[in-house]
Each structure stands twice: as structure tokens, then as C-alpha cells.
Design an enzyme around this catalytic site. Structure first.
Site: not given
Ligand SMILES: NC(=O)C1=CN([C@@H]2O[C@H](COP(=O)(O)OP(=O)(O)OC[C@H]3O[C@@H](n4cnc5c(N)ncnc54)[C@H](O)[C@@H]3O)[C@@H](O)[C@H]2O)C=CC1
Ligand SMILES: N[C@@H](CC=O)C(=O)O
Ligand code: NA
Length: 437
Positions: A17, A109, A133, A140, A191, A194, A209, A311
Site C-alpha cells: 500500500v 483494521k 477508510e 470502497i 498483494g 495480509e 472489519k 490491492g
Molecule cells: N494489501 C492490501 O490490499 C490492504 C492492506 N491493508 C492494510 O494496510 C497495511 C499495510 O498493508 P500492506 O502494504 O499490504 O503490507 P506490507 O507487508 O506489504 O507492507 C508493510 C510495510 O511495513 C514495513 N514495516 C514493518 N515493520 C516496520 C517498522 N517497524 N518500521 C517501519 N516499517 C515497517 C514492512 O517492511 C512493509 O514494507 C496493513 O495494516 C494492512 O492490513 C488494508 C487494506 C488493503
Molecule cells: N488482506 C485483506 C486486504 C484488504 O483489507 C483482504 O484480502 O481483504
Molecule cells: Na473502504
């Protein structure tokens, strides 16, 4: 260069993200400045490790730091964007930011559902905004409508598909007969999953959620621990084939309902579990990593929200929407409405939820089997809607779909069936929603 002072951002996390947030900030810079009335500027990006290849990002590499807390505390940071995830250290960081009056935009979340109260209190204390959001149903726009547009109405139910990864897996299992592991690997590569995909497949992500949705919809505080949760790892290829045979599919559903008890006291029930739904149900055609959520409100009636629930880029879109709101508020010295949790509704246990079961039994082929099985349902006051009998001898099967009954009565029925000597095994038990059967 703009003469107006920029709104300065601290970005925590630069994964799926976070990288898309950076890209969108770059691509949309001109429009964002025009909409906000000031440019957005990244003051720093906190990452776990420096030196990782991020050369494709349109950003000065000197902005990266491993000192997240130091970055948050900097005087020139106005808004903190958290896209790291997990409970700690994210909670410590966000409380620090909010108490210092720095607005927060987060997609976390897990943290909001476990301890959202602490974040909301810190936001009130610091007079800062807390926007999230992206935390539910990705791109959405769902939380803002619940938080603002529907505040004049009474929401009675929120039902839908809120996890993209499991929807991707179940849709693949239905469409191509793909195996669980193969589909999960694809969802991870895209992507959607989690960092630990157990959160997706065991229903923890959807439960988080569901807690956030129920809290906003019903003006009460529901935490992840209040949500009944059953993941989808138990859904087999056989279950999917059996659903298909009956003109149904299987989806991981989130169901949050508000009811008024006989004494007028309001209660809520919030559950996440796989369920069989008919192919004619609007949620049956929600494929890939898409999410869809129905909201029912007393005056508005039914509302439907649909779009990409996971995503990097879709989620970054929701983050930027919040960012624009937070930045505008900063410039005008205002604050979004804070949490509304006055209702203090009691959470009903799953046993009291009314639902239907689809039960598939391997049975002995003997006269009287059907009568004995039917007797067990009667004993628990569960009414049978349909029975299908198939196979012979070692292959004899009974597939029973019940009418609506309390979940506790249905669970007790299954337990009694398991104790019958004529029942060789219980092949599957699935809840049924939306007219299937
Ligand atoms: N991937 C998705 O489709 C969605 C993700 N989310 C939420 O967004 C957040 C991020 O998700 P993603 O980007 O998919 O995860 P990701 O694992 O790709 O990215 C998380 C990043 O945070 C970094 N990180 C971990 N510990 C750290 C620290 N102590 N200091 C600095 N950076 C640190 C990691 O190295 C990684 O690059 C999560 O809370 C996830 O639940 C929400 C909606 C959709
Ligand atoms: N891992 C979550 C990412 C978005 O919230 C999902 O698959 O819905
Ligand atoms: Na939303």
C-alpha cells in the site's frame, strides 16, 4: 513552486500500500494541491530496513528512515499515514502522533478493531483527525457514508464480503476447481493477502472489519473479541461441489445486525463465517478480490457498496481520499466528527443468532435411518426444509437443509447426530444464507 505552506506528511511503511501511496501522491500532485489549497509534501518515510531496492519510486532516497517515532515527533510533520499494520509498534506511534495534534490516516483494521478506543481518545485529546477508510473494504467508500451520510438514519444491518483474499480463493475454487494453496499463493502475489495470510483465511481480518463496521453502523463499541469468527480453511472442494449441485456457491460473509429486544433494549450480533448462498444472490457474483457490502437503514432502505477490497493501488486511493480530508481540516483548523459510541449496545452470543444449516451426513443404509435422523432435529426443535438422499450401502448420503433456528439449537443437533450409530460421519456443516437450499 507554490507560495502556500505545504502540508507535511510522515509515511510509515512502504510495502504494497505504501508504495502506491507514494506513486499516487506523485501522479496526482497538481490536482491534490488544487483540491486541498496547499501542496502535500512527504517529510519522511519510515521503513524497517534501509537499502532495499526502491529505485522505481519517484522519491528522494534521503527521505527513508528506520526511526519511525523520531519522524512522527518532528515539528514539521502535520499528518501521519500508517500503512505498516499490526498492533505494536503501530499503536504507540499513532497515540504519540494524535496526542501531539497530528492527524492520522491508517489502513490498520487489526489495531482499530482491537483497541480503536485508545486511538479515538488520543485523537480527542490532541484535537486531531483519525481517518481509516482504507481499513475496511479497500477502495470502497463505506466508512465515510456510515460515519457521515447515514447519521440521520438508523442502520439495522450490514452484510457482505469484506475480505478480498478469501473471496479470490473461494471464487477460484468455484470457477476453476483451483486448490486452496494455489489460489492463496496467487492472492499473495497480487498483494491482497495480509503479511500473515492466516489473518485472511482464518477470518481474523474479516472479523476486524466486521467490528469496525458494527461500531460505526450502530454507534456502539464492538471489538474483534466480540465477533463470532469461523475461517474458510475448512471449506473443501467437496463442499464447493455440493454447493454447486444445489445451485449455490460458498462465500465468507460478514453479518452484523441490530435488534430491539422485547423490552426495547437494543442488541447487536456480529459474525463472520463461510456460508452457502444461492447463485441468484447478488453476493454470489462478487468474484476475484472484489468486496460488496449491503447496508440496511430504516429510512434509506437497502444500499449496496461494491468495488476492489484489496490491492495496493485501490487501497491507496482510499488513503488519499482521507488524506485530502485531513489536510483540508488542518488548513482550516477544523476536525472531523469524532467517534459516536453512545448506544452501548449489548453483543448477543452466536448461539442466539438465527441461521440455517446445510448438513451432509454419511449414513448406514438401513430402514428407519431417515426417521431417526428426523427425530434428532425434532428433539432440538429444528425444522427441516429439504432432505436429499443419495447413494447406496457404503455410499449412502443424506443432505439436509434446515429452516431458520437459533445457532445453539443447530449446533446441538449436529452434536447429537454425530453420536448416532447410523451416522458414519458428518461430511460437512455449512451455514446457509439468503434463500439457498
Ligand atoms: N494489501 C492490501 O490490499 C490492504 C492492506 N491493508 C492494510 O494496510 C497495511 C499495510 O498493508 P500492506 O502494504 O499490504 O503490507 P506490507 O507487508 O506489504 O507492507 C508493510 C510495510 O511495513 C514495513 N514495516 C514493518 N515493520 C516496520 C517498522 N517497524 N518500521 C517501519 N516499517 C515497517 C514492512 O517492511 C512493509 O514494507 C496493513 O495494516 C494492512 O492490513 C488494508 C487494506 C488493503
Ligand atoms: N488482506 C485483506 C486486504 C484488504 O483489507 C483482504 O484480502 O481483504
Ligand atoms: Na473502504
Amino acid at each position: 513552486m507554490s507560495a502556500v505552506k505545504p502540508v507535511r506528511l510522515a509515511l510509515l511503511g512502504c510495502g504494497t500500500v505504501g508504495t502506491e501511496v507514494v506513486r499516487l501522491l506523485h501522479e496526482q500532485a497538481g490536482d491534490l494541491t488544487a483540491r486541498i489549497g496547499a501542496p502535500l509534501e512527504i517529510a519522511g518515510i519510515a521503513v524497517r530496513r534501509l537499502g532495499r531496492e526502491r529505485g522505481d519510486l519517484p522519491i528522494d532516497p534521503a527521505l527513508f528512515t528506520t526511526d519511525a517515532l523520531g519522524l512522527i515527533k518532528r515539528d514539521d510533520v502535520d499528518v501521519v499515514i500508517e500503512v505498516v499494520g499490526g498492533i505494536e509498534p503501530a499503536r504507540t506511534w499513532l497515540v504519540e502522533a494524535l496526542r501531539a495534534g497530528k492527524s492520522v490516516v491508517t489502513a490498520n483494521k487489526a489495531l482499530l478493531a482491537e483497541d480503536g478506543g485508545t486511538l479515538h481518545d488520543a485523537a480527542t485529546e490532541g484535537g486531531a483527525d483519525l481517518y481509516y477508510e482504507a481499513a475496511v473494504a479497500g477502495a470502497i467508500p463505506l466508512l465515510r457514508p456510515l460515519r457521515e451520510s447515514l447519521h440521520g438514519d438508523r442502520v439495522t444491518a450490514v452484510t457482505g464480503i469484506v475480505n478480498g483474499t478469501t473471496n479470490y480463493i473461494l471464487s477460484s475454487m468455484f470457477a476453476t476447481g483451483a486448490g486452496f494453496n494455489e489460489a492463496l499463493e496467487e492472492a499473495t502475489e497480487l498483494g491482497y493477502a495480509e503479511a500473515d495470510p492466516t489473518a485472511d483465511v482464518e477470518g481474523f481480518d474479516a472479523a476486524a472489519k466486521a467490528a469496525i463496521l458494527a461500531s460505526l453502523a450502530f454507534h456502539t463499541r464492538v471489538t474483534a473479541a466480540d465477533v463470532f469468527r469461523e475461517g474458510m480453511t475448512g471449506v473443501t472442494a467437496g463442499d464447493m461441489a455440493s454447493a454447486k449441485e444445489m445451485g449455490c456457491t460458498i462465500k465468507l460473509l460478514c453479518i452484523a445486525q441490530r435488534r430491539n429486544g422485547p423490552d426495547g433494549e437494543g442488541t447487536v450480533s456480529v459474525r463472520v463465517h463461510p456460508a452457502m448462498i444461492p447463485l441468484t444472490h447478488p453476493l454470489a457474483s462478487v468474484g476475484d478480490a472484489f468486496n460488496a457490502v449491503f447496508v440496511e437503514a430504516e429510512a434509506a432502505g437497502p444500499l449496496m457498496f461494491y468495488g476492489r477490497g484489496a490491492g495496493g493501488r485501490p487501497t491507496a486511493s482510499a488513503v488519499l481520499g482521507d488524506l485530502v480530508a485531513a489536510a483540508r481540516n488542518k488548513l482550516t483548523g477544523t476536525r472531523a466528527p469524532s467517534e459516536s459510541n453512545y448506544a452501548e449496545l449489548t453483543v448477543r452470543p452466536i448461539g442466539e443468532s438465527m441461521t440455517r444449516y446445510h448438513i451432509s451426513l454419511d449414513v448406514a443404509e438401513r430402514p428407519g435411518v431417515l426417521a431417526t435422523v428426523a427425530g434428532v432435529f425434532a428433539q432440538h426443535e429444528v425444522s427441516i426444509a429439504t432432505v436429499r438422499q443419495s447413494g447406496r450401502a457404503d455410499d449412502a448420503k443424506l443432505v439436509i437443509v434446515t429452516h431458520s433456528a437459533p445457532d445453539a439449537a443447530l449446533a446441538a443437533t449436529v452434536e447429537s447426530l454425530a453420536g448416532l450409530d447410523i451416522v458414519r460421519s458428518i461430511a460437512s456443516v455449512l451455514r446457509v444464507e439468503g434463500g439457498a437450499g
